[in-house]
Design a protein around this motif. Structure first.
Motif, PDB file in Angstrom:
ATOM      1  N   UNK A 118      10.198  -1.440  -5.358  1.00 22.95           N
ATOM      2  CA  UNK A 118      11.273  -0.580  -5.869  1.00 22.95           C
ATOM      3  C   UNK A 118      11.665  -0.856  -7.075  1.00 22.95           C
ATOM      4  N   UNK A 119      12.232  -2.276  -7.090  1.00 20.82           N
ATOM      5  CA  UNK A 119      13.023  -2.646  -8.380  1.00 20.82           C
ATOM      6  C   UNK A 119      11.991  -2.678  -9.561  1.00 20.82           C
ATOM      7  N   UNK A 120      10.713  -3.060  -9.391  1.00 21.66           N
ATOM      8  CA  UNK A 120       9.803  -3.018 -10.387  1.00 21.66           C
ATOM      9  C   UNK A 120       9.703  -1.487 -10.939  1.00 21.66           C
ATOM     10  N   UNK A 132      11.443   4.631   1.352  1.00 25.74           N
ATOM     11  CA  UNK A 132      12.655   4.781   2.245  1.00 25.74           C
ATOM     12  C   UNK A 132      11.900   4.630   3.824  1.00 25.74           C
ATOM     13  N   UNK A 133      10.994   5.475   3.980  1.00 22.77           N
ATOM     14  CA  UNK A 133      10.681   5.371   5.618  1.00 22.77           C
ATOM     15  C   UNK A 133       9.891   3.975   5.807  1.00 22.77           C
ATOM     16  N   UNK A 134       9.371   3.431   5.005  1.00 21.19           N
ATOM     17  CA  UNK A 134       8.852   2.059   5.103  1.00 21.19           C
ATOM     18  C   UNK A 134      10.045   1.045   5.443  1.00 21.19           C
ATOM     19  N   UNK A 135      11.343   1.293   4.541  1.00 18.39           N
ATOM     20  CA  UNK A 135      12.332   0.591   4.982  1.00 18.39           C
ATOM     21  C   UNK A 135      12.801   0.813   6.305  1.00 18.39           C
ATOM     22  N   UNK A 136      12.779   2.036   6.909  1.00 24.89           N
ATOM     23  CA  UNK A 136      13.466   2.203   8.209  1.00 24.89           C
ATOM     24  C   UNK A 136      12.543   1.669   9.088  1.00 24.89           C
ATOM     25  N   UNK A 137      11.083   1.596   8.812  1.00 27.09           N
ATOM     26  CA  UNK A 137      10.235   0.829   9.847  1.00 27.09           C
ATOM     27  C   UNK A 137      10.558  -0.692   9.886  1.00 27.09           C
ATOM     28  N   UNK A 144       0.730  -1.198   0.003  1.00 30.16           N
ATOM     29  CA  UNK A 144      -0.120  -0.128  -0.034  1.00 30.16           C
ATOM     30  C   UNK A 144       0.886   1.293  -0.092  1.00 30.16           C
ATOM     31  N   UNK A 145       1.975   1.042   0.506  1.00 23.66           N
ATOM     32  CA  UNK A 145       2.995   2.264   0.622  1.00 23.66           C
ATOM     33  C   UNK A 145       3.353   3.157  -0.655  1.00 23.66           C
ATOM     34  N   UNK A 146       3.168   4.430  -0.596  1.00 27.55           N
ATOM     35  CA  UNK A 146       3.301   5.169  -1.713  1.00 27.55           C
ATOM     36  C   UNK A 146       4.691   5.165  -2.151  1.00 27.55           C
ATOM     37  N   UNK A 147       5.072   5.165  -3.693  1.00 27.23           N
ATOM     38  CA  UNK A 147       6.338   5.042  -4.035  1.00 27.23           C
ATOM     39  C   UNK A 147       7.328   5.964  -3.390  1.00 27.23           C
ATOM     40  N   UNK A 148       6.787   7.217  -3.182  1.00 29.37           N
ATOM     41  CA  UNK A 148       7.832   8.238  -2.343  1.00 29.37           C
ATOM     42  C   UNK A 148       8.125   7.931  -0.929  1.00 29.37           C
TER      43      UNK A 148
END
Lengths: 275, 104
Positions: B94-96, A88-93, A81-85
């Protein structure tokens, strides 16, 4: 009975290495991710069904299954669901979740094993720092946490680090059970103070650094259980993550040290020159 | 000193794994184009989700009557799964996106 588990773990370790390698080339990156994911699935399934300690398998499968199911569903939904932008914050989470997981493992191992292995402590401290730091980084990226630095924060951080180190060593010698909670709290505070003064634009670098911290925390778990796949996976991420962090800094024409303490020059506290 | 040497002797294999993995990690990443920095970070993030194995072991060996241990283990498994599953799915997305950009 001959166990297939070592084979699963070898397979897991190999796919992590091959996966990372493939992920560093544009044409194979997406397949590399899948390779690593499938190796992870094999290692997890192997642990679930083949793990034996002193002839006994695992139990509490109901609890494990519900944890896996809840985490899996939440993870997929959140990541889809996360927006493309906001990625990075999702990765952090997610990175913070991994750190917290490592810290929780250490906490529960400590309960029934005493504090024999320094790796339990290391996993606890590094995992907690990574968790707290990642949460702050996450908050900064989605705008809910502001940059914040106070005069002499640099000094406070170093002091806190030394106190943590001292407390951990003391813990190893004197075995004071309650001190473990103090150390956990201290590590959480340190994680927050570590990330707070760093500018929001530098967050990707910080997340990458915390990412390698979590890798090391996972490897501590590997030492704890003599588990080779946790060890290879954790250390691999620890070292690759560190190199990646440095590469990211280089891409911005800065040094890592400059990113980590750079905010002090900007905040006008006057202590920036000392770094 | 002696206990340290004993420890090293007992854990030789683990120490070798650690040393070789450190160098391997450095070499594997060698030259990454900067566009791939973020996806690679995300992929590495998913890989350190191996902690989940430790969480499963903790949970699987916990005393079924000890609810605080069970709860702690449950959260460890939950968070570890989030890390693994979420990590891999986000990386894939991301890679997509990366691929689309290249084509367009």
């Amino acid at each position: 009975m001959v166990s297939l588990l070592p084979l699963c773990y070898i397979l897991g370790s190999v796919t992590f290495i091959v996966g990372l390698k493939m992920m560093s080339h544009p044409s194979t990156a997406r397949r590399g991710n899948l390779v690593a994911a499938s190796g992870m699935a094999v290692a997890i399934a192997g642990t679930l069904f083949l793990y034996r300690d002193g002839g006994k398998g695992l139990h509490n499968f109901g609890w494990i299954a519900s944890g896996l199911l809840a985490g899996g569903v939440l993870g997929v939904v959140a990541a889809r669901k996360v927006r493309m932008t906001a990625m990075p914050e999702m990765v952090s989470l997610f990175n913070g979740m991994g750190g917290a997981c490592a810290a929780l493992i250490s906490l529960s191992e400590f309960r029934h094993e005493g504090m024999a292995a320094p790796f339990t402590l290391a996993g606890l401290v590094i995992g907690s720092v990574s968790f707290a730091g990642s949460m702050v980084a996450w908050g900064k990226l989605n705008g809910s946490v502001r940059d914040f630095a106070f005069r002499g924060q640099h000094f406070v951080n170093i002091l806190l680090f030394l106190v943590l180190l001292g407390a951990s060593i003391y813990m190893g010698i004197a075995q004071v059970p309650l001190l473990i909670y103090g150390i956990t709290a201290g590590a959480l505070v340190y994680g927050v103070l570590f990330v707070l003064p760093i500018g929001g634009a530098d967050m990707p670098v910080v997340i990458s650094l915390l990412n390698s911290f979590t890798g090391v925390a996972a490897a501590c778990g590997g030492f704890l259980y003599h588990n080779p796949v946790m060890l290879t996976g954790g250390i691999l991420v620890g070292s690759a993550g560190t190199i990646l962090t440095i590469l990211m800094c280089k891409a911005m024409n800065r040094s890592l040290l400059n990113v980590l303490i750079g905010s002090f020059g900007g905040s006008g506290s006057g202590s920036g020159g000392a770094g | 000193m002696e206990s340290l040497l004993t420890w090293i002797g007992d854990n030789q294999q683990m120490i070798y794994i650690v040393l070789l993995s450190i160098f391997l990690g450095v070499e594997v990443i060698g030259r990454v184009p900067s566009v791939l920095h973020t996806p690679l970070m995300s992929g590495a993030n998913a890989i350190h989700g191996v902690v989940i194995i430790g969480a499963i072991i903790v949970m699987g060996e916990a005393d079924p009557d000890n609810y605080s241990a069970l709860l702690l283990g449950f959260f460890a498994v939950l968070l570890g799964t989030l890390n693994v599953v979420g990590g891999f799915v986000v990386t894939d997305r991301m890679l997509e996106m990366f691929k689309h950009k290249k084509k367009g």
